[in-house]
Design a protein around this motif. Sequence first.
Motif, PDB file in Angstrom:
ATOM      1  N   ASN A 183      32.829  33.183  39.252  1.00 51.88           N
ATOM      2  CA  ASN A 183      32.374  32.406  38.102  1.00 51.88           C
ATOM      3  C   ASN A 183      31.434  31.276  38.506  1.00 51.88           C
ATOM      4  N   GLY A 184      30.529  31.596  39.452  1.00 47.66           N
ATOM      5  CA  GLY A 184      29.539  30.608  39.873  1.00 47.66           C
ATOM      6  C   GLY A 184      30.045  29.603  40.868  1.00 47.66           C
ATOM      7  N   THR A 185      31.273  29.748  41.310  1.00 44.60           N
ATOM      8  CA  THR A 185      31.850  28.811  42.275  1.00 44.60           C
ATOM      9  C   THR A 185      32.153  29.548  43.578  1.00 44.60           C
ATOM     10  N   GLU A 186      31.724  28.933  44.684  1.00 48.06           N
ATOM     11  CA  GLU A 186      31.983  29.551  45.992  1.00 48.06           C
ATOM     12  C   GLU A 186      33.341  29.087  46.479  1.00 48.06           C
ATOM     13  N   ASN A 187      34.160  30.049  46.866  1.00 46.33           N
ATOM     14  CA  ASN A 187      35.521  29.767  47.319  1.00 46.33           C
ATOM     15  C   ASN A 187      35.749  30.384  48.700  1.00 46.33           C
ATOM     16  N   THR A 188      36.393  29.604  49.583  1.00 46.98           N
ATOM     17  CA  THR A 188      36.816  30.149  50.871  1.00 46.98           C
ATOM     18  C   THR A 188      38.181  30.795  50.679  1.00 46.98           C
ATOM     19  N   VAL A 189      38.277  32.038  51.128  1.00 41.60           N
ATOM     20  CA  VAL A 189      39.477  32.809  50.809  1.00 41.60           C
ATOM     21  C   VAL A 189      39.941  33.616  52.014  1.00 41.60           C
ATOM     22  N   ASP A 190      41.161  34.132  51.880  1.00 45.09           N
ATOM     23  CA  ASP A 190      41.670  35.166  52.781  1.00 45.09           C
ATOM     24  C   ASP A 190      41.503  36.504  52.072  1.00 45.09           C
ATOM     25  N   PHE A 191      40.724  37.381  52.690  1.00 47.53           N
ATOM     26  CA  PHE A 191      40.564  38.723  52.114  1.00 47.53           C
ATOM     27  C   PHE A 191      41.728  39.605  52.554  1.00 47.53           C
ATOM     28  N   PHE A 192      42.070  40.541  51.695  1.00 50.67           N
ATOM     29  CA  PHE A 192      43.076  41.557  52.026  1.00 50.67           C
ATOM     30  C   PHE A 192      42.581  42.885  51.486  1.00 50.67           C
ATOM     31  N   ASN A 193      42.642  43.904  52.352  1.00 52.08           N
ATOM     32  CA  ASN A 193      42.296  45.238  51.865  1.00 52.08           C
ATOM     33  C   ASN A 193      43.317  46.256  52.362  1.00 52.08           C
ATOM     34  N   LEU A 194      43.692  47.117  51.491  1.00 53.69           N
ATOM     35  CA  LEU A 194      44.554  48.251  51.825  1.00 53.69           C
ATOM     36  C   LEU A 194      43.666  49.486  51.761  1.00 53.69           C
ATOM     37  N   GLY A 195      43.040  49.798  52.898  1.00 49.12           N
ATOM     38  CA  GLY A 195      42.024  50.837  52.888  1.00 49.12           C
ATOM     39  C   GLY A 195      40.942  50.459  51.884  1.00 49.12           C
ATOM     40  N   ARG A 196      40.561  51.435  51.071  1.00 49.78           N
ATOM     41  CA  ARG A 196      39.657  51.168  49.950  1.00 49.78           C
ATOM     42  C   ARG A 196      40.399  51.205  48.618  1.00 49.78           C
ATOM     43  N   THR A 197      41.738  51.211  48.700  1.00 50.57           N
ATOM     44  CA  THR A 197      42.547  51.300  47.481  1.00 50.57           C
ATOM     45  C   THR A 197      42.589  49.967  46.737  1.00 50.57           C
ATOM     46  N   ALA A 198      42.758  48.885  47.505  1.00 51.81           N
ATOM     47  CA  ALA A 198      42.816  47.556  46.886  1.00 51.81           C
ATOM     48  C   ALA A 198      42.081  46.566  47.759  1.00 51.81           C
ATOM     49  N   PHE A 199      41.310  45.684  47.128  1.00 51.22           N
ATOM     50  CA  PHE A 199      40.581  44.647  47.845  1.00 51.22           C
ATOM     51  C   PHE A 199      40.797  43.337  47.090  1.00 51.22           C
ATOM     52  N   LEU A 200      41.556  42.408  47.722  1.00 51.58           N
ATOM     53  CA  LEU A 200      41.939  41.155  47.083  1.00 51.58           C
ATOM     54  C   LEU A 200      41.373  39.973  47.839  1.00 51.58           C
ATOM     55  N   ALA A 201      41.325  38.839  47.156  1.00 51.30           N
ATOM     56  CA  ALA A 201      40.943  37.571  47.775  1.00 51.30           C
ATOM     57  C   ALA A 201      41.951  36.519  47.342  1.00 51.30           C
ATOM     58  N   GLN A 206      46.493  29.186  48.278  1.00 51.08           N
ATOM     59  CA  GLN A 206      47.339  30.237  47.689  1.00 51.08           C
ATOM     60  C   GLN A 206      47.667  29.971  46.208  1.00 51.08           C
ATOM     61  N   SER A 207      46.748  29.266  45.549  1.00 52.65           N
ATOM     62  CA  SER A 207      46.953  28.988  44.124  1.00 52.65           C
ATOM     63  C   SER A 207      46.194  29.940  43.216  1.00 52.65           C
ATOM     64  N   SER A 208      45.233  30.676  43.806  1.00 51.07           N
ATOM     65  CA  SER A 208      44.433  31.584  42.994  1.00 51.07           C
ATOM     66  C   SER A 208      44.193  32.874  43.761  1.00 51.07           C
ATOM     67  N   ALA A 209      44.062  33.965  43.015  1.00 51.59           N
ATOM     68  CA  ALA A 209      43.799  35.271  43.621  1.00 51.59           C
ATOM     69  C   ALA A 209      42.814  36.037  42.767  1.00 51.59           C
ATOM     70  N   LYS A 220      37.285  39.489  39.930  1.00 50.12           N
ATOM     71  CA  LYS A 220      37.986  39.138  38.698  1.00 50.12           C
ATOM     72  C   LYS A 220      39.295  38.434  39.065  1.00 50.12           C
ATOM     73  N   ALA A 221      39.591  37.378  38.311  1.00 53.86           N
ATOM     74  CA  ALA A 221      40.793  36.602  38.587  1.00 53.86           C
ATOM     75  C   ALA A 221      42.046  37.408  38.271  1.00 53.86           C
ATOM     76  N   LEU A 222      43.050  37.245  39.120  1.00 51.09           N
ATOM     77  CA  LEU A 222      44.341  37.897  38.898  1.00 51.09           C
ATOM     78  C   LEU A 222      45.290  36.934  38.187  1.00 51.09           C
ATOM     79  N   GLY A 223      46.162  37.509  37.403  1.00 53.41           N
ATOM     80  CA  GLY A 223      47.155  36.686  36.727  1.00 53.41           C
ATOM     81  C   GLY A 223      48.242  36.251  37.693  1.00 53.41           C
ATOM     82  N   LEU A 227      50.039  36.968  41.871  1.00 57.78           N
ATOM     83  CA  LEU A 227      49.753  35.957  42.888  1.00 57.78           C
ATOM     84  C   LEU A 227      50.722  36.074  44.071  1.00 57.78           C
ATOM     85  N   ALA A 228      52.017  36.193  43.761  1.00 57.87           N
ATOM     86  CA  ALA A 228      53.006  36.292  44.842  1.00 57.87           C
ATOM     87  C   ALA A 228      52.765  37.540  45.690  1.00 57.87           C
TER      88      ALA A 228
END
Length: 254
Positions: A183-201, A206-209, A220-223, A227-228
């Motif tokens: 949303n126009g904001t640069e965020n430093t994150v920890d990426f996580f990928n499970l193969g090409r099945t899921a790609f999260l940030a 740890q307040s946003s995903a 897209k923001a996760l609910g 998050l957990a």
Amino acid sequence: MSKRTLIASTVMGAFALSGSAAVSAVTLNDLHKEEAKIHAAAAKSQEKINALFEQSQELLVEYRQTVDQTENLKVYNDYIASLVEDQQRSIDSLQRQIDSIEETKQGIVPLMFRMIDSLEKFVELDIPIHLEERRERIQRLRDLMANSNVTVSEQFRQVIEAYLVEVEYGTKMSSYQGTIDANGTENTVDFFNLGRTAFLALSLDQSSAWVWDNDERQWKALGDDYLASAVEAVKMAKGTATPELIKLPIKAAE
């Protein structure tokens, strides 16, 4: 005949006999001398004959040795000729292989360029896992193709290796740090990928995903309900938590 006449005749006869005997002695001596000369000449001739015979025997031995050497040389030359013919066959075979390699190069070099182009398109359309790293790898391949010091076989090996790395991205679970634009904001994150099945940030606090939507090519923001799970997924990928079943936002196949 008077006594004086008789005596004179006798004396003359005696002189005649003595003269004849002297002549005979001289003639016999001459004959002995000539015979001696003949024997001496014959001996010298025999010596010459013996010397010539020895020379002829030596020449005969040399001739036989020369004949033997000639036969040996002929056999050796035939052997060398057979080796030369075999080497020529090997050279001809190598030349055919070289020609074949050149023909193969003519076909494989354009193929490698097409493979690199296809890989680049795939990376840009794929989930952006390690995106900069993958782009740099493709650029290295292009630089490699322009390097005359690198063999075609090495170029092909590295192209194939790049494809194998792409395969691994689809089979591994990993986590690494980076930045995203949400949303126009640069965020430093920890990426996580499970193969090409899921790609999260996951934000570092740890307040946003976020989850990557590859169809829309955006984050897209996760609910809060995910998050957990995102926090736990990052821990498992880093090896700080035991792998277990977690809930991930995975888009169903159409």
